[in-house]
Motif scaffolding. Structure first.
Motif, PDB file in Angstrom:
ATOM      1  N   THR A 160      46.395  44.482  37.930  1.00  0.00           N
ATOM      2  CA  THR A 160      46.431  45.550  38.917  1.00  0.00           C
ATOM      3  C   THR A 160      47.150  46.747  38.310  1.00  0.00           C
ATOM      4  O   THR A 160      48.271  46.626  37.814  1.00  0.00           O
ATOM      5  CB  THR A 160      47.153  45.100  40.195  1.00  0.00           C
ATOM      6  N   ILE A 161      46.489  47.936  38.360  1.00  0.00           N
ATOM      7  CA  ILE A 161      47.053  49.154  37.787  1.00  0.00           C
ATOM      8  C   ILE A 161      47.079  50.234  38.865  1.00  0.00           C
ATOM      9  O   ILE A 161      46.030  50.826  39.168  1.00  0.00           O
ATOM     10  CB  ILE A 161      46.228  49.645  36.585  1.00  0.00           C
ATOM     11  N   PRO A 162      48.235  50.509  39.499  1.00  0.00           N
ATOM     12  CA  PRO A 162      48.291  51.624  40.447  1.00  0.00           C
ATOM     13  C   PRO A 162      47.917  52.924  39.743  1.00  0.00           C
ATOM     14  O   PRO A 162      48.409  53.213  38.643  1.00  0.00           O
ATOM     15  CB  PRO A 162      49.761  51.631  40.902  1.00  0.00           C
ATOM     16  N   TYR A 163      47.036  53.701  40.350  1.00  0.00           N
ATOM     17  CA  TYR A 163      46.560  54.929  39.713  1.00  0.00           C
ATOM     18  C   TYR A 163      46.394  56.003  40.781  1.00  0.00           C
ATOM     19  O   TYR A 163      45.586  55.867  41.697  1.00  0.00           O
ATOM     20  CB  TYR A 163      45.232  54.698  38.996  1.00  0.00           C
ATOM     21  N   GLN A 164      47.201  57.094  40.667  1.00  0.00           N
ATOM     22  CA  GLN A 164      47.181  58.175  41.639  1.00  0.00           C
ATOM     23  C   GLN A 164      47.323  57.602  43.047  1.00  0.00           C
ATOM     24  O   GLN A 164      48.231  56.820  43.309  1.00  0.00           O
ATOM     25  CB  GLN A 164      45.916  59.022  41.461  1.00  0.00           C
ATOM     26  N   ILE A 168      43.515  50.477  40.353  1.00  0.00           N
ATOM     27  CA  ILE A 168      42.463  49.941  39.488  1.00  0.00           C
ATOM     28  C   ILE A 168      42.738  48.453  39.312  1.00  0.00           C
ATOM     29  O   ILE A 168      43.864  48.054  39.005  1.00  0.00           O
ATOM     30  CB  ILE A 168      42.455  50.642  38.117  1.00  0.00           C
ATOM     31  N   LEU A 169      41.727  47.630  39.492  1.00  0.00           N
ATOM     32  CA  LEU A 169      41.873  46.189  39.319  1.00  0.00           C
ATOM     33  C   LEU A 169      40.834  45.697  38.323  1.00  0.00           C
ATOM     34  O   LEU A 169      39.640  45.955  38.470  1.00  0.00           O
ATOM     35  CB  LEU A 169      41.705  45.448  40.654  1.00  0.00           C
ATOM     36  N   ARG A 170      41.312  44.991  37.294  1.00  0.00           N
ATOM     37  CA  ARG A 170      40.439  44.387  36.312  1.00  0.00           C
ATOM     38  C   ARG A 170      40.346  42.902  36.589  1.00  0.00           C
ATOM     39  O   ARG A 170      41.291  42.292  37.097  1.00  0.00           O
ATOM     40  CB  ARG A 170      40.951  44.623  34.900  1.00  0.00           C
ATOM     41  N   GLY A 171      39.189  42.312  36.259  1.00  0.00           N
ATOM     42  CA  GLY A 171      39.033  40.893  36.525  1.00  0.00           C
ATOM     43  C   GLY A 171      37.624  40.422  36.276  1.00  0.00           C
ATOM     44  O   GLY A 171      36.927  40.953  35.404  1.00  0.00           O
ATOM     45  N   ASN A 172      37.193  39.444  37.068  1.00  0.00           N
ATOM     46  CA  ASN A 172      35.896  38.819  36.867  1.00  0.00           C
ATOM     47  C   ASN A 172      35.105  38.801  38.169  1.00  0.00           C
ATOM     48  O   ASN A 172      35.609  38.367  39.215  1.00  0.00           O
ATOM     49  CB  ASN A 172      36.067  37.382  36.356  1.00  0.00           C
ATOM     50  N   LEU A 173      33.880  39.279  38.080  1.00  0.00           N
ATOM     51  CA  LEU A 173      32.994  39.315  39.238  1.00  0.00           C
ATOM     52  C   LEU A 173      32.434  37.925  39.484  1.00  0.00           C
ATOM     53  O   LEU A 173      31.914  37.287  38.575  1.00  0.00           O
ATOM     54  CB  LEU A 173      31.862  40.317  38.985  1.00  0.00           C
ATOM     55  N   ARG A 174      32.491  37.455  40.756  1.00  0.00           N
ATOM     56  CA  ARG A 174      32.086  36.090  41.084  1.00  0.00           C
ATOM     57  C   ARG A 174      30.726  35.995  41.779  1.00  0.00           C
ATOM     58  O   ARG A 174      30.284  34.894  42.104  1.00  0.00           O
ATOM     59  CB  ARG A 174      33.139  35.443  41.997  1.00  0.00           C
TER      60      ARG A 174
END
Length: 513
Positions: A160-164, A168-174
């Motif tokens: 999880t990357i707080p942005y403005q 933004i969340l990076r991960g895997n689509l299920r």
């Protein structure tokens, strides 16, 4: 030579499409065949003209009817194969065990530890395209609520990357992208609620995009960053440009008739039919955009027409005032205008050629038809022996249709927020669209050496239209191959409309001396 290069480029596109379709097996090959049958009549028409064989209008119509029939058949076959593929995927998904999910979770966590700065940069670039420069950090409670909507059944977030004002969340689509976005958006509304100023609008909006490492990235931003409706001032500018375009169309019509309308306004009755013809192409083009946008419940701004005394108008700039759900929506809205305006213009040209006779309103030198591969070859098919004369009498619809085709072709240039740029962005993504924008500006710069209209249009693109369209909510799912084929066909028609006939090919066609 230019016609041969155009045909070779089209064949190259088909070869590339075949290369892309092979990994998808039978499903991909059927979709590729749809592209082939769609563009085959044009390839055959121009290919035969290179060797001096010219089809008559009946043969051309037969080819298009046959192509349409094959296209419809292959479409039904493609849908049948796609349904079988979906059923097979669902069966595979049901067969997966919970242990497999647990193993994937462990792998995802390990991958999260290897996060690269490059991937973060790509995600931030996409977020910047959606957000604004003024930064107001996302509240901690909202961040916690947003994090809670993700899970193993939708999108398993690993970072999880707080942005403005968002995150933004990076991960895997299920799951399938479209269904996942719908489910996550519903959960998001449940957790954070709706806007205080607009109870119908959720507080946050979710975007599913692709990071630089090829993995899915979720961006959540407040809906206050959605495209805003046009201001009263902007609407006033749009109306002023409309009146300026009407005036420019009257002046360009007067120039076609051999006089300056602004110095002879009493001759308005003479220029009015031609002006109405030009404006009808512009109106049908914008109507095409509006009708498809309305179908998708997407708001469009008023069109900002670009007047020019040479041909009346270069078309219009239209902004999206809604967030687009996916790239297919972007494609459909973008191509609807050129399809409607281009079809009307093509009908005008063909009807005008069929109605042309000795004593028609316009008398033009035969070399006039060397200015476009498309119009020149159509003229050769319909008028035939008439082109052996130094002067050809043509119906006004030929000139109006040709101008309409030029306006349509200019808007199909693959640059920025032009219709062509939006089509390329929808089919091939933002990276390719950025490259074609730069290439289009460079080509227009070189073309301006011999044609001042190209310089005017290059300036318009550079200062008003060079930016790409905002990312849609679902940037992962590409438009289907049918849309890709239509996009290639539109770009092909743009090329053969704007490129002139070479003297050697014009000579073989019997156009000019």
């Amino acid at each position: 030579m230019i016609t041969a290069i155009t045909v070779l480029v089209a064949l190259g596109f088909l070869g590339w499409g075949f290369y892309r379709a092979r990994p998808f097996g039978k499903l991909g090959l059927v979709a590729w065949l749809q592209s082939v049958v769609l563009i085959a009549p044009w390839l055959l028409f121009f290919g035969l003209s290179i060797v001096g064989i010219y089809l008559n209008i009946v043969s051309v119509l037969f080819l298009f009817v046959l192509s349409t029939g094959l296209y419809i058949y292959l479409g039904s076959r493609l849908r049948s194969l796609a349904q079988s593929e979906v059923l097979a995927q669902r069966a595979t998904a049901i067969a997966e065990t919970q242990d497999t999910h647990s193993l994937e979770i462990g792998n995802d966590t390990a991958n999260a530890l290897n996060t690269t700065d490059a991937a973060k940069t790509q995600a931030e670039k996409l977020a910047e395209a959606l957000a604004e420069p003024d930064i107001v950090p996302i509240p901690a409670d909202d961040l916690k609520a947003i994090q809670s909507i993700f899970g193993i059944d939708t999108f398993f977030a690993t970072e999880t990357i707080p942005y403005q004002e968002g995150v933004i969340l990076r991960g895997n689509l299920r799951g399938e992208a479209e269904a996942t976005i719908a489910r996550l958006s519903e959960r998001l509304q449940e957790k954070v609620g709706f806007s205080e100023t607009n109870p119908q609008q959720p507080r946050y909006r979710l975007f599913l995009v692709e990071g630089q490492d090829g993995k899915p990235v979720v961006i959540v931003l407040p809906t206050s960053r959605d495209p805003q409706p046009s201001t009263l001032f902007q609407k006033g500018v749009a109306v002023m440009l409309l009146f300026a375009t009407i005036a420019a169309s009257l002046e360009s019509s007067g120039l076609m008739l051999g006089f300056d309308f602004f110095t002879s306004p009493n001759r308005i009755a003479e220029v009015l039919p031609l002006s109405a013809g030009l404006l009808s192409v512009l109106a049908v083009h914008e109507l095409g955009h509006w009708l498809v946008a309305r179908r998708y419940q997407v708001r469009l701004s008023l069109p900002f027409f670009i007047p020019t005394w040479q041909i009346g108008s270069f078309g219009a700039i239209t902004r999206f005032e809604s967030v687009l759900p996916n790239r297919s929506t972007l494609f459909d809205i973008a191509i609807a205008g050129p399809a409607a305006g281009g079809l009307l213009s093509l009908v005008m040209v063909v009807a005008g050629l069929l109605l042309s006779h000795k004593g028609s309103l316009f008398q033009v030198p035969t070399e006039f038809f060397q200015g476009s591969i498309l119009v020149g070859t159509l003229t050769r098919v319909v008028l035939r022996e008439s082109l052996q004369q130094p002067i050809v009498d043509v119906h006004p619809l030929v000139i109006l249709g040709w101008l309409g085709l030029v306006i349509t072709a200019l808007n199909l240039l693959p640059a920025g927020q032009l219709d062509g740029g939006r089509i390329v962005q929808a089919i091939y993504g933002r990276t390719i669209a950025g490259r074609t924008t730069i290439a289009s500006i460079i080509v227009l710069g070189f073309a301006s050496i011999v044609n001042p209209l190209a310089l005017y249009w290059a300036i318009v693109v550079l200062f008003l239209q060079r930016e790409l369209e905002r990312p849609s909510q679902n940037e992962l799912t590409e438009p289907d191959d049918t849309r890709a084929a239509l996009g290639l066909l539109a770009l092909f028609l743009m090329i053969v409309t704007l490129l002139p006939l070479t003297p050697s090919l014009a000579g073989r066609l019997g156009i000019g001396g």
